[in-house]
Design a protein around this motif. Structure first.
Motif, PDB file in Angstrom:
ATOM      1  N   PHE A 194       0.924  -1.215   0.085  1.00 58.97           N
ATOM      2  CA  PHE A 194       0.137  -0.140  -0.550  1.00 58.97           C
ATOM      3  C   PHE A 194       0.431   1.128  -0.130  1.00 58.97           C
ATOM      4  O   PHE A 194       1.775   0.983   0.589  1.00 58.97           O
ATOM      5  CB  PHE A 194      -0.829  -0.064   1.346  1.00 58.97           C
ATOM      6  N   TYR A 233       2.726  -1.756   8.041  1.00 60.25           N
ATOM      7  CA  TYR A 233       2.770  -1.439   6.822  1.00 60.25           C
ATOM      8  C   TYR A 233       0.890  -1.714   6.189  1.00 60.25           C
ATOM      9  O   TYR A 233       1.008  -1.190   4.930  1.00 60.25           O
ATOM     10  CB  TYR A 233       2.244  -3.791   6.490  1.00 60.25           C
ATOM     11  N   GLU A 234       0.008  -1.558   6.890  1.00 63.72           N
ATOM     12  CA  GLU A 234      -1.034  -1.719   6.758  1.00 63.72           C
ATOM     13  C   GLU A 234      -2.246  -1.248   7.836  1.00 63.72           C
ATOM     14  O   GLU A 234      -2.117  -1.950   9.051  1.00 63.72           O
ATOM     15  CB  GLU A 234      -1.810  -2.750   5.568  1.00 63.72           C
ATOM     16  N   SER A 279      -4.951  -2.141   9.594  1.00 58.20           N
ATOM     17  CA  SER A 279      -5.689  -2.750   9.495  1.00 58.20           C
ATOM     18  C   SER A 279      -5.962  -2.890  11.201  1.00 58.20           C
ATOM     19  O   SER A 279      -5.019  -3.197  12.099  1.00 58.20           O
ATOM     20  CB  SER A 279      -5.974  -4.357   8.652  1.00 58.20           C
ATOM     21  N   LEU A 305      -6.905   0.040   3.664  1.00 64.20           N
ATOM     22  CA  LEU A 305      -6.192   0.242   2.645  1.00 64.20           C
ATOM     23  C   LEU A 305      -4.900   1.701   2.251  1.00 64.20           C
ATOM     24  O   LEU A 305      -4.967   1.764   0.979  1.00 64.20           O
ATOM     25  CB  LEU A 305      -6.508  -0.026   1.534  1.00 64.20           C
ATOM     26  N   ARG A 352      -8.994  -5.013  14.171  1.00 59.94           N
ATOM     27  CA  ARG A 352     -10.511  -5.372  14.879  1.00 59.94           C
ATOM     28  C   ARG A 352     -10.859  -4.364  15.375  1.00 59.94           C
ATOM     29  O   ARG A 352     -10.657  -4.103  16.559  1.00 59.94           O
ATOM     30  CB  ARG A 352      -9.299  -7.021  15.351  1.00 59.94           C
ATOM     31  N   LYS A 410     -15.441 -10.589  13.052  1.00 65.13           N
ATOM     32  CA  LYS A 410     -14.791 -11.560  12.793  1.00 65.13           C
ATOM     33  C   LYS A 410     -13.572 -10.985  12.111  1.00 65.13           C
ATOM     34  O   LYS A 410     -12.118 -11.499  12.751  1.00 65.13           O
ATOM     35  CB  LYS A 410     -15.624 -12.805  12.041  1.00 65.13           C
ATOM     36  N   LYS A 411     -13.401 -10.291  11.363  1.00 63.28           N
ATOM     37  CA  LYS A 411     -12.253  -9.830  10.960  1.00 63.28           C
ATOM     38  C   LYS A 411     -11.916  -8.519  10.937  1.00 63.28           C
ATOM     39  O   LYS A 411     -12.845  -7.450  11.036  1.00 63.28           O
ATOM     40  CB  LYS A 411     -12.980  -9.675   9.129  1.00 63.28           C
ATOM     41  N   ASP A 412     -10.347  -8.046  10.636  1.00 53.78           N
ATOM     42  CA  ASP A 412      -9.657  -7.098  10.464  1.00 53.78           C
ATOM     43  C   ASP A 412     -10.523  -5.988   9.169  1.00 53.78           C
ATOM     44  O   ASP A 412     -10.599  -6.549   8.154  1.00 53.78           O
ATOM     45  CB  ASP A 412      -9.186  -6.586  10.244  1.00 53.78           C
ATOM     46  N   LEU A 413     -11.036  -4.643   9.594  1.00 51.40           N
ATOM     47  CA  LEU A 413     -11.379  -3.336   9.056  1.00 51.40           C
ATOM     48  C   LEU A 413     -10.368  -3.379   8.583  1.00 51.40           C
ATOM     49  O   LEU A 413      -9.194  -2.473   9.013  1.00 51.40           O
ATOM     50  CB  LEU A 413     -12.211  -2.708   9.606  1.00 51.40           C
ATOM     51  N   THR A 414      -9.886  -3.045   7.290  1.00 47.31           N
ATOM     52  CA  THR A 414      -9.018  -2.233   6.618  1.00 47.31           C
ATOM     53  C   THR A 414      -9.123  -1.020   6.090  1.00 47.31           C
ATOM     54  O   THR A 414      -9.954  -1.115   5.229  1.00 47.31           O
ATOM     55  CB  THR A 414      -7.898  -3.822   5.376  1.00 47.31           C
TER      56      THR A 414
END
Lengths: 274, 193
Positions: free
Chosen positions: B101, B128-129, B131, B144, B133, B138-142
């Motif tokens: 990114f 690096y990114e 992102s 970008l 939780r 359930k998943k990370d929010l990124t």
């Protein structure tokens, strides 16, 4: 010769027969590096029980396919794929582990300090398969649709598609474009024969609606799946980075080459027939 | 683009080439009758061997990744990296650091105009990114994008903003026969672009 059921024949002016390429597109375990012995193809259509078995083991249908499909890398695209080039185009970069989709673990080389890394040896194998498929579709005169919602790469994708004489849809996808095309566009309409997703996730983070629609319409899809993407419903997967501009440009160049080779083969065949 | 090769990797490269060189020299000495073997005596030949060994050798992905700058970076937080500005929207600079990114930073108030597209900048990388939780998911929010702080400008492409604006004006007005623009100036602007 057995009569094909009517729902397998694509209904339109100048009906296109259901091509056996779609059957071979099913998720299979054929390894690209094992070159099969060139056998003469069998000139008949397989029975329904064989077709059913073929959805799980596509190799058994190989002898019923045409001559070009007897070899894995018919368009000789393997020399174009260089792992060093892919590495420099940043194809191996994935997202962070927190965003990893469990169904993408198979494609990773591993994880380093929270960052997923794709195994480019695997990527090369899948990319070769997908490129050959796209080239075959182009050689049969198929319509190819490029889809992406990544703002940075949108314009490049549209330009590549236009230059090739193919199509691109990088804007908001209207629900029912493929499944309800009769109402939205009109009839008769020829739908795309392949959809290439340069990114399978929309800007909102959800899977692109065109993936399921294509699956419903039995349109084979080629998709670049990142580590956070869901590989479901896609026919040909390319596990690679889809967020970096350099990565997408590299893939577009390869698709361009594959389609050009497919179309030139078609042109040669036409010229020969005359 | 990120950091120079340093530490054990460079030593490894040097040692393997040196070993090869010593071997060939030993062979030359042990067989005085063989005159077709060139004497790798000079330092220049030694330097050339170093360069040749990394470029021509066929590497597997595992080897490439092991010796990559990404692997050498290690923990991203606090690392100084150089990047290239790829896009600018008012004050926001989109900088390509060679990772997945781009980093997005604000151009400073002073001399902010020097931070033009194509300039190289020095950054302090944090992530690096971006992102995270969030509660309930359930998943990370990124987001970008990479997280970095702008340190200073390394090499500016000055005058590019002015040139871009002038070229845009020309394009808007159209290059018709009524519009008169000195040919030399136009060529110069197009060269900078």
């Amino acid at each position: 010769m057995q009569k094909l059921p009517h729902y397998l024949i694509r209904g339109q002016l100048g009906a296109r027969l259901f091509s056996t390429t779609r059957l071979l597109g099913a998720v299979g375990k054929t390894r690209i590096d094992q070159q099969t012995v060139k056998e003469a193809p069998v000139r008949s259509i397989p029975g329904p029980d064989l077709l059913e078995k073929g959805t799980v083991h596509p190799e058994i249908l190989r002898k019923y396919s045409s001559e070009e499909l007897q070899v894995d890398d018919h368009f000789k695209l393997e020399p174009l794929l260089d792992i060093r080039e892919m590495f420099e185009a940043r194809l191996h970069y994935g997202h962070k582990v927190g965003t990893l989709n469990d169904n993408m673990k198979w494609a990773l080389y591993g994880e380093r300090l929270g960052v997923c890394v794709f195994d480019l040896e695997l990527t090369k194998q899948y990319l070769l398969r997908a490129l050959n498929f796209v080239a075959h579709v182009a050689s049969r005169g198929g319509i190819i649709l490029f889809v992406t919602t990544n703002r940075e790469t949108m314009i490049n994708v549209e330009q590549t598609a236009t230059k090739l004489g193919e199509y691109a849809h990088c804007r908001r996808w209207q629900s029912g474009t493929l499944t309800n095309s009769a109402e939205l566009v009109g009839t008769p309409i020829r739908l795309p024969d392949t959809i290439i997703f340069l990114s399978t996730i929309t800007s909102l983070g959800d899977p692109h609606p065109a993936i399921k629609e294509a699956a419903k319409m039995a349109i084979p899809t080629v998709g670049v799946v990142d580590s956070n993407a869901d590989p479901a419903y896609l026919t040909y997967l390319i596990p690679a980075n889809d967020d970096t501009v350099q990565s997408v440009n590299y893939l577009l160049r390869l698709f361009n080459e594959a389609i050009v080779r497919g179309k030139s083969l078609r042109q040669k065949a036409k010229n020969r027939d005359f | 683009m990120i950091v120079r090769i340093q530490g054990p990797c460079r030593a490894m490269m040097v040692s393997s080439s040196f070993r090869r060189l010593c071997l060939s020299r030993h062979q030359a000495n042990s067989d005085p009758e063989s005159k077709n073997q060139t004497d790798p005596g000079s330092f220049d030949d030694f330097v050339d061997t170093l360069k040749a060994s990394t470029a021509t050798k066929h590497q597997t992905f595992a080897e490439m990744f092991r010796h990559s700058k990404f692997a050498q970076l290690g923990d991203f937080d606090g690392r100084m990296v150089t990047g290239k500005i790829v896009h600018r929207v008012a004050d926001d600079l989109y900088i390509d650091v060679g990772l997945k990114f781009n980093a997005v930073c604000k151009a400073p108030a002073q001399d902010g105009d020097d931070y033009t597209v194509g300039s190289r900048v020095l950054l302090r990388l944090h992530a690096y990114e971006l992102s995270e939780r969030f509660l309930g998911s359930k998943k990370d929010l990124t987001l970008l994008e990479a997280d970095a702080t702008l340190v200073r400008l390394c090499d500016s492409r000055r005058g590019s903003i002015k040139a871009t604006k002038q070229l845009q004006k020309i394009r808007l007005r159209g290059a018709g026969p009524l519009f008169r623009f000195p040919k030399q100036q136009l060529a110069k602007l197009q060269q900078i672009q």
